[in-house]
Design an enzyme around this catalytic site. Sequence first.
Site, PDB file in Angstrom:
ATOM      1  N   ASP A 179      -5.480 -24.303 -35.247  1.00 29.51           N
ATOM      2  CA  ASP A 179      -6.428 -24.798 -36.245  1.00 29.51           C
ATOM      3  C   ASP A 179      -5.700 -25.583 -37.328  1.00 29.51           C
ATOM      4  O   ASP A 179      -4.723 -25.113 -37.912  1.00 29.51           O
ATOM      5  CB  ASP A 179      -7.192 -23.630 -36.873  1.00 29.51           C
ATOM      6  CG  ASP A 179      -8.128 -22.964 -35.878  1.00 29.51           C
ATOM      7  OD1 ASP A 179      -9.049 -23.636 -35.396  1.00 29.51           O
ATOM      8  OD2 ASP A 179      -7.921 -21.777 -35.575  1.00 29.51           O
ATOM      9  N   ASP A 230       0.819 -24.664 -34.142  1.00 29.15           N
ATOM     10  CA  ASP A 230      -0.371 -23.973 -34.600  1.00 29.15           C
ATOM     11  C   ASP A 230      -1.584 -24.663 -33.973  1.00 29.15           C
ATOM     12  O   ASP A 230      -1.475 -25.789 -33.470  1.00 29.15           O
ATOM     13  CB  ASP A 230      -0.422 -24.027 -36.128  1.00 29.15           C
ATOM     14  CG  ASP A 230      -1.529 -23.161 -36.689  1.00 29.15           C
ATOM     15  OD1 ASP A 230      -1.818 -22.101 -36.108  1.00 29.15           O
ATOM     16  OD2 ASP A 230      -2.120 -23.542 -37.712  1.00 29.15           O
TER      17      ASP A 230
END
Length: 280
Positions: A22, A20
Site C-alpha cells: 500500500d 511495501d
Amino acid sequence: MTTSIRGTRTVHDIKCWLTDMDGVLVHENQAIKGAAELLNYWRENNLRFLVLTNNSIYTPRDLRARLLASGLDVPEENIWTSAMATAEFLARQRPGGRTFVIGEAGLTTALHDAGFIMTDQNPDYVVLGETRTYSFEAITKAIRLIEGGAKFIATNPDATGPSTEGIMPATGAIAALITRATNRDPYVVGKPNPMMFRSALNRIDAHSETTAMIGDRMDTDIVAGMEAGLLTALVYTGITAREDMDAFPFRPDLQFPSVANLHAELSKGAAAAETPAAKK
C-alpha cells in the site's frame, strides 16, 4: 528524478527486491502508475522479489486476489505478511506451542500452518493482530492470560488503519490498551522490526548487500530497511511526503516520485548494458 544519498550502491547492483504494498504498488485498490511495469521488469530479468505488508488480516491468497483486481499479478509465493513473519518467529521460539489469537484468517492460518494450537487455556503466547471487529471480551481475555504468564506478541505496531469511513484502530492501538492494563509491552515482529526483513531475505535466499527495500514510510519501511543493511528507496506515493523529510534524523539511499521513476532508472541501466550486437 532520482536523489542518491549515500551513493555506495545503486539500483543496478541489486539482485533482489523487497517492496511495501500500500502506497507503493497500490493506492485505494488502484495500481500506482509504473507498478505493473516494475513487476514485469523483475520477472523478465529473473530478479527475486517479495511484496511485504504489515497487514495481518489477509492470507497471501487473499492479497493476490486483491492485487489482481487492481491489475497487478503477484504470485502467492511472492507475498510476505507480518502474520507469516510472526508465525515463523514463534515456530523457532517454541515449536508446536499454544497461542491465544486476536486476529483474522491471515494470522490464524499462518499460525496453524506453523504447527500452533490455538486455545484460551494456558497458552504460551497471546498473539495480537488486526481485525475489523475487536472484541472487548477477547481483549479482556488477553489481558487476563498475559497477567497469568502468557507472553505478549503483536504482529505490527500500526496504531491505525484505513477504512471507507476513515481511520480505525489497529494493532498498535489495541496493544497500547493491553500494555496499559498489564504493564507488559509486546514483542512486535512486523515493520519496523528488522526481523521481518531478515525473514523475508531468508524466504528468497537473498543477501542484504544486494537487496533493496522500496517503501512509502520513513518510520517503518525505510528505517527497518536501513537497520537490516538494505539499499533503501522512498517513493512519494504514500505516507511520507517530500516536505516531511526534515523531520527524520536518517535518510533513504534513494528517493523517487513513484515506482514509475524507479522502473525508468532500471530500464535505462539495462539498455546501457546491451551490447551493440544485441541492439541489431
